[in-house]
Structure formats: structure tokens, C-alpha cells
Design a protein around this motif. Structure first.
Motif, short mmCIF file in Angstrom:
data_model
loop_
_atom_site.label_atom_id
_atom_site.label_comp_id
_atom_site.label_asym_id
_atom_site.label_seq_id
_atom_site.Cartn_x
_atom_site.Cartn_y
_atom_site.Cartn_z
N LEU A 1 0.83 -1.20 0.00
CA LEU A 1 0.00 0.00 0.00
C LEU A 1 0.87 1.26 0.00
O LEU A 1 0.57 2.24 -0.70
N VAL A 2 1.93 1.23 0.77
CA VAL A 2 2.84 2.39 0.81
C VAL A 2 3.56 2.52 -0.53
O VAL A 2 3.78 3.64 -1.02
N ALA B 1 21.60 2.83 5.36
CA ALA B 1 21.45 4.22 5.81
C ALA B 1 20.78 5.08 4.75
O ALA B 1 20.03 6.00 5.08
N HIS B 2 21.03 4.76 3.49
CA HIS B 2 20.43 5.54 2.40
C HIS B 2 18.95 5.20 2.23
O HIS B 2 18.19 6.01 1.68
N LEU B 3 18.53 4.03 2.71
CA LEU B 3 17.15 3.59 2.52
C LEU B 3 16.24 3.95 3.69
O LEU B 3 15.04 3.67 3.65
N ILE B 4 16.79 4.55 4.74
CA ILE B 4 15.98 4.88 5.92
C ILE B 4 15.04 6.03 5.60
O ILE B 4 15.46 7.11 5.18
N THR B 5 13.76 5.78 5.78
CA THR B 5 12.73 6.81 5.59
C THR B 5 11.72 6.67 6.74
O THR B 5 11.81 5.75 7.56
N SER C 1 11.95 -10.48 11.69
CA SER C 1 10.90 -9.78 10.94
C SER C 1 11.23 -8.30 10.77
O SER C 1 10.86 -7.69 9.77
N ARG C 2 11.95 -7.70 11.74
CA ARG C 2 12.35 -6.30 11.59
C ARG C 2 13.33 -6.13 10.43
O ARG C 2 13.23 -5.19 9.64
N LYS C 3 14.28 -7.06 10.34
CA LYS C 3 15.25 -6.98 9.25
C LYS C 3 14.57 -7.18 7.91
O LYS C 3 14.85 -6.46 6.94
N ALA C 4 13.67 -8.15 7.83
CA ALA C 4 12.94 -8.39 6.58
C ALA C 4 12.09 -7.18 6.21
O ALA C 4 12.04 -6.76 5.05
N ALA C 5 11.41 -6.60 7.20
CA ALA C 5 10.56 -5.43 6.94
C ALA C 5 11.39 -4.27 6.42
O ALA C 5 10.95 -3.55 5.51
N PHE C 6 12.58 -4.09 6.98
CA PHE C 6 13.40 -2.96 6.54
C PHE C 6 13.85 -3.13 5.09
O PHE C 6 13.65 -2.24 4.26
N GLY D 1 12.31 -1.14 2.15
CA GLY D 1 13.27 -0.12 1.74
C GLY D 1 13.69 -0.24 0.29
O GLY D 1 13.68 0.75 -0.45
N ILE D 2 14.05 -1.44 -0.15
CA ILE D 2 14.47 -1.62 -1.54
C ILE D 2 13.30 -1.38 -2.49
O ILE D 2 13.44 -0.72 -3.53
N GLY D 3 12.13 -1.92 -2.14
CA GLY D 3 10.97 -1.73 -2.99
C GLY D 3 10.58 -0.27 -3.09
O GLY D 3 10.26 0.23 -4.18
N LEU D 4 10.64 0.43 -1.96
CA LEU D 4 10.27 1.84 -1.96
C LEU D 4 11.24 2.68 -2.77
O LEU D 4 10.85 3.60 -3.50
N PHE D 5 12.53 2.37 -2.67
CA PHE D 5 13.53 3.10 -3.43
C PHE D 5 13.31 2.92 -4.93
O PHE D 5 13.38 3.89 -5.72
N ALA D 6 13.03 1.68 -5.34
CA ALA D 6 12.79 1.41 -6.76
C ALA D 6 11.52 2.10 -7.25
O ALA D 6 11.53 2.75 -8.31
N VAL D 7 10.44 1.97 -6.48
CA VAL D 7 9.17 2.58 -6.89
C VAL D 7 9.29 4.09 -6.98
O VAL D 7 8.81 4.72 -7.94
#
Length: 270
Positions: free
Chosen positions: A33-34, A121-125, A140-145, A149-155
Motif C-alpha cells: 500500500l505504501v 542508511a540511504h534507505l531509511i525513511t 521480521s524487523r530486518k525483513a521489513a526494513f 526499503g528496496i521496494g520503496l527506493f525502486a518505486v
């Protein structure tokens, strides 16, 4: 100071890879969704920047190197309004200062290698930090990050490029309601916490009042930072109450006899 999320439990340790199965049920849906909201906002940013007179490479390069939605919108507003590069950079730096606190909160979820920490550090939002802090264990925290993070950066970068290419063809992006999509999704994500947690309701209400009152007199983005004063409305549960409950539970356990059907251990007279 140790992070509150750090644990020495071997069952909670992670490998160098993350999998979708490491995410609790429903988290991937929220992440998607995000992503969808950021897709709309990224197109809007690219179109606004180019329609405002900036060369196509400016929003695209900014998205790759700065990668911060609010800071990018503010910097673009300064540049298209006739401001200089120094003023634009200072505005973006001020708005992005909050990520310093986020980095401390999610540091344990990035990984141990310097490469993972540098890229992470570059993917932190705001969004990646929110997803990390909502998870119950380190795996689960590592997987969530990394997944968010990678998906959001690409999108974000693809959508900004698409919006920049569209340029002035979209005209006034505000008439399409693109600016409302992202806040609407974030509101939907936080509603469960606000509904179930009185502390969150008090902090959110105070922060909203402060932000609305400050909006007419402060530059864009600053009221959101000022809204953090809403945290003073958070109430911590007294430690003594927790201690009393813990002591009572211990006393009860000590006084209760073992169940009659509990088998005797080897070497113990029955």
C-alpha cells in the motif's frame, strides 16, 4: 547504549538474507500500500518539478542521491520559486534531520557489515522506520526494513522519472488529487494504533493541533517537525506497578504446588 530491540536469544538471530516468509501476515500488504502511494506521489513530484522549469535530470538525480520525499518537494519549491541551491539544500537538510533519530532506532535491523549499513542508511525513511519498529522480533524487523526499503527506493525513482517525462502534460497535478494519496494511505496504516492506544491518541491530537496552528506562519515541512511536541502527552506506566505485578506473579508461582499428574524426574524418589 544498547538498542531496546537487541537480543542475545539464538532463536532471534538472523542470517545475511531476508525472505518474504520472514514477514508476519499482513505486513507485505501494508508495505505494498505504501509502495502504491509513493508511486502516485513520485509521479506528482517529477511532474511538478519539470513543469516548474527544472531540467529533467534535477528531480531524477535528486531522487537517486537525496531520496527524501518531503525534502525533495521543499527543495524543488525553493528552486522553482527563484531560490538558490544553498537555500534549497538547507531546507532539505532541516526536514531530513529527523532521520538521524530513525537511524538509531533501526540500526540493529540493517546488518553487521559496513556495506549493509552504508546502503541501509540511504534507505531509511519514515515508512521503513515505521515498519521496522512495528515488528515483534529481529528477523521480521530486518525483513521489513530491506523489503520495504528496496521496494520503496525502486518505486520512488521509477515514478519520479515517469512524472518528469510526462512533465507539463499532466498540468496542475493538484486537480487529480495526487497530493492527497500519500497522507490517506499513512492515515489508514496508523488508525489501528490510534484506535487501540490512548497514548497514541493523546500524542497525535496534540501534535495535530500544533501542526495546524503553525502551518500559516512556518515554511512547509516545519510544522510536521514541530508536531513532535505531541510526545509530551505520552504517559508511561509506573514502574512500581509492573514490579508489584511481577512480584505477585512470582509469589503465586512459588506457592502453587506442582500438579499431581506431573511425572517425577529421573533419580527423584516418587
Amino acid at each position: 547504549m544498547r538498542s531496546p530491540h537487541r537480543t542475545d536469544d539464538p532463536a532471534d538471530r538472523t542470517t545475511g538474507f531476508v525472505r518474504l516468509s520472514d514477514l508476519p501476515p499482513g505486513v507485505l500488504r501494508d508495505i505494498a500500500l505504501v509502495w502504491a502511494a509513493d508511486l502516485v506521489v513520485g509521479v506528482s513530484f517529477g511532474a511538478i518539478a519539470v513543469a516548474g522549469g527544472l531540467p529533467l535530470w534535477v528531480p531524477v538525480t535528486m531522487s537517486l542521491l537525496v531520496y527524501a520525499g518531503s525534502a525533495q518537494f521543499s527543495a524543488a519549491a525553493v528552486l522553482t520559486g527563484g531560490g538558490g541551491a544553498v537555500a534549497a539544500a538547507a531546507t532539505g537538510l532541516l526536514l531530513n534531520s529527523r532521520t538521524a533519530a530513525f537511524s538509531l532506532a533501526v540500526a540493529d535491523s540493517l546488518g553487521r557489515s559496513w556495506a549493509a549499513r552504508l546502503i541501509g542508511a540511504h534507505l531509511i525513511t519514515d515508512e521503513t522506520a515505521a515498519f521496522v519498529l512495528a515488528q515483534p522480533d529481529r528477523r521480521s524487523r530486518k525483513a521489513a526494513f530491506w523489503i520495504s526499503g528496496i521496494g520503496l527506493f525502486a518505486v520512488w525513482n521509477v515514478s519520479v522519472l515517469a512524472g518528469a517525462l510526462a512533465g507539463s502534460a499532466l498540468g496542475d497535478t493538484g486537480r487529480f488529487g495526487l497530493d492527497a494519496a500519500f497522507p490517506a494511505v499513512l492515515l489508514a496504516l496508523v488508525l489501528p494504533a490510534v484506535r487501540d492506544d490512548g497514548n497514541a491518541r493523546r500524542a497525535g491530537a496534540l501534535g495535530a493541533v500544533v501542526a495546524v496552528a503553525a502551518t500559516p506562519v512556518l515554511p512547509a515541512g516545519a510544522p510536521v517537525l514541530l508536531a513532535l511536541v505531541g510526545l509530551v502527552a505520552m504517559r508511561r506506566r509506573p514502574v512500581r506497578d509492573q514490579g508489584a505485578e511481577g512480584a505477585a506473579a512470582t509469589a503465586t508461582t512459588a506457592e502453587d504446588p506442582a500438579p499431581a499428574n506431573t511425572p517425577a524426574s529421573p533419580g527423584t524418589p516418587s
